[in-house]
Design an enzyme around this catalytic site. Structure first.
Site, PDB file in Angstrom:
ATOM      1  N   GLU A   1      -1.825  -8.943   4.077  1.00  0.00           N
ATOM      2  CA  GLU A   1      -1.819  -9.399   5.466  1.00  0.00           C
ATOM      3  C   GLU A   1      -3.208  -9.566   6.058  1.00  0.00           C
ATOM      4  OE1 GLU A   1      -0.986  -6.525   4.287  1.00  0.00           O
ATOM      5  OE2 GLU A   1      -1.474  -4.852   5.619  1.00  0.00           O
TER       6      GLU A   1
ATOM      7  N   GLY B   1      -0.884 -14.032  35.121  1.00  0.00           N
ATOM      8  CA  GLY B   1      -1.217 -13.956  33.702  1.00  0.00           C
ATOM      9  C   GLY B   1      -0.328 -14.862  32.866  1.00  0.00           C
TER      10      GLY B   1
ATOM     11  N   CYS C   1       0.837  -1.202   0.000  1.00  0.00           N
ATOM     12  CA  CYS C   1       0.000   0.000   0.000  1.00  0.00           C
ATOM     13  C   CYS C   1       0.876   1.259   0.000  1.00  0.00           C
ATOM     14  CB  CYS C   1      -0.974  -0.043   1.175  1.00  0.00           C
ATOM     15  SG  CYS C   1      -2.276   1.189   1.001  1.00  0.00           S
TER      16      CYS C   1
ATOM     17  N   HIS D   1      -3.728  -5.218   0.514  1.00  0.00           N
ATOM     18  CA  HIS D   1      -3.144  -5.668   1.783  1.00  0.00           C
ATOM     19  C   HIS D   1      -3.109  -7.196   1.866  1.00  0.00           C
ATOM     20  CE1 HIS D   1      -2.739  -1.812   3.817  1.00  0.00           C
ATOM     21  NE2 HIS D   1      -3.769  -1.444   3.074  1.00  0.00           N
TER      22      HIS D   1
END
Ligand code: XMP
Length: 511
Positions: free
Chosen positions: A170, A224, A80, A168
């Protein structure tokens, strides 16, 4: 290690590019566009990807890279804005297009022989998001593909191994996006090796063993995923030289401290010092209503408690942290205000006099990679799949003063939300689901009597990285079950509301 360097021009998908590259088992790093070309050359990457950007290449102050990036002899793929910049810097033309393209488009491959589209359909769906277009390719470049709107939807100068795509690859909406990226890396850049999480573990363990020759390592466990995986990796490498510290700040969820303790010891075999500091934290929070003050108090108290615990461990020379890649990437501040509007609490601010060397074994990894490493290390799914939970815990989900009674209400309500979300099979699919306690009482009727009790809010969001988020369109029957159970089972709450705001303009947590 074969590396792909991604230069970030502030595009919204830069991290996604890095993740897609890594999903293809190629190691990638992100640098800001201003990273010196000389430093890139020294790193000898196999390929370079130029990201998108909200800017226009011809604008004053638009992010640029020096033209000699194209002279390193390393293949470059511009995506892009990256493709437009390549065209602009090499003498092609880029203009504001009369028809902006946002969304799906059909790509027609006109020259499939160069490698980028090898083995792919000549007509394929791609995702566009641009206001500018390449109107003339630089000398030596030819069009590889077009769309109805764009004559240079893909262009290349194969002799110099320079490629640009307007769409794009991705994003998932580009049907063959992954194959296009794979073609670039494997066929054009010649990346042969595969970067897998298994290799990551092996090389990290080896690296830790050679780095930490003497001295002990201390690591704060939050409960976590990140700190657990970091500690487990270090434990694998150094075993008895690791001491973990787990601070119960009294702001954890229902039965959380107990179940974490069991998991760390029984399941993971970690050496852990438990500090029950809940009374200290709650005392300091008494009467405090301001969210920033709450965070500061909790952060400061945490450091004090951790410092006290650490000073009792002999010979500590290293501090391990579960820093992950999104904390490391230097953000390019073009895309708007930084999302770190709240002062996030972590162990970054330890007293300097501790003079510990930092170990950050997962600083190269994205969250999904941390989870994959955790699974390979044998950490159970319930731990690996845990949703994020803020460091200041329930304090930022109790709006207003934190008291024992309000903690009791919120713990029960929150446990019901999580239980129902799990029962509906949604827990692993959404970013976070939790309850919030409001500083508001409302009138209700229960049985024959009038009540005047607290309101709880339910929040459930989808997100890729916590930076932006959307509220989940939970099924009404599920919302009904959550609301009925909370009101029936938690004495003190008589009303439940559902938060239907996205981030931005809201944030995920209420405070
Ligand atoms: P916000 O509320 O800023 O949250 O949209 C984004 C993500 O960060 C988590 N969060 C925190 N994590 N310390 C943390 O470690 C904090 O102070 C903190 N505040 C928010 C939040 O749960 C969400 O995943």
């Amino acid at each position: 290690m074969d590396t792909i360097v991604i230069l970030d021009f502030g595009g919204q998908y830069t991290q996604l590019i890095a993740r897609k590259v890594r999903e293809l088992e190629v190691y990638s790093v992100i640098y800001p566009f201003s990273h010196p070309v000389e430093a890139i050359r020294r790193e000898s990457p196999r390929g370079i990807i130029l990201s998108g950007s909200p800017c226009s290449v011809y604008e004053k102050g638009a992010p640029r890279v020096l033209r000699n990036i194209f002279e390193l002899g390393v293949p470059v793929l511009g995506i892009c804005y990256g493709a437009q910049l390549m065209a602009h810097l090499l003498g092609g033309g880029v203009e504001r297009s009369s028809r902006r393209e946002f969304g799906p488009a059909t790509l027609k491959v006109v020259d499939g022989g160069t490698g980028l589209f090898a083995g792919l359909d000549t007509e394929q769906d791609v995702w566009m998001s641009h206001g500018d277009s390449i109107t003339a390719a630089p000398t030596g470049f030819t069009a590889l593909a077009t769309t109805g709107n764009t004559p240079f939807a893909a262009m290349a100068c194969p002799a110099r191994r320079l490629y640009g795509v307007q769409f794009h690859p991705e994003v998932v909406h580009t049907r063959h996006g992954k194959e296009i990226l794979a073609n670039f890396m494997r066929r054009i850049c010649g990346v042969a090796s595969r970067w897998t999480m298994g290799d990551f573990i092996a090389s990290t363990v080896e690296g830790l063993r050679s780095e930490v020759v003497d001295g002990r390592v201390i690591c704060a466990l939050s409960g976590g995923v990140d700190s657990t995986v970091a500690a487990t990796l270090i434990d694998k490498a150094l075993h008895e030289r690791l001491t973990c510290v787990f601070v119960d700040n009294g702001l954890l969820r229902l039965n959380e401290a107990r179940s974490l303790r069991r998991r760390f010891e029984k399941h993971l075999g970690l050496t852990v010092r438990y500090v029950d500091a809940s009374a200290r934290f709650l005392r300091r929070l008494r009467g405090v209503r301001d969210p920033e003050r709450k965070r500061k108090i909790i952060g400061r108290e945490f450091i004090r408690v951790f410092d006290e615990a650490a000073s009792k461990v002999r010979g500590v020379e290293y501090l391990a942290q579960g820093t992950t890649y999104p904390d490391v990437i230097e953000s390019v501040p073009i895309a708007g205000p930084s999302s770190l509007i709240k002062s996030h609490h972590n162990v970054g601010g330890l007293p300097k006099r501790m003079k510990l060397k930092l170990l950050e074994p997962i600083r190269q990894l994205f969250k999904d990679e941390v989870r994959a490493v955790g699974r390979l290390l044998g950490i159970d799914e319930e731990m690996v799949g845990r949703q994020p939970f803020p460091g200041p815990g329930l304090a930022v989900r109790i709006i207003g003063e934190v008291t024992d009674e309000r903690l009791r209400l919120l713990r029960k309500a929150d446990a019901i939300v999580v239980e129902e979300i799990k029962a509906a099979g949604l827990y692993g699919k959404i970013w976070q689901a939790f309850a919030v306690l409001l500083p508001v009482k409302s009138v209700g009727v229960m049985g024959d009597s009038r009540t005047h009790e607290t309101v709880a809010a339910v929040r459930a969001v989808e997100s890729l990285d916590g930076m932006t988020a959307d509220w989940v369109r939970l099924d009404h029957a599920l919302l009904n079950r959550i609301s009925t159970r909370i009101v029936n089972e938690v004495r003190g709450i008589n009303r439940v509301v559902y938060d239907i705001t996205s981030k931005p303009p809201s944030t995920i947590e209420w405070e």
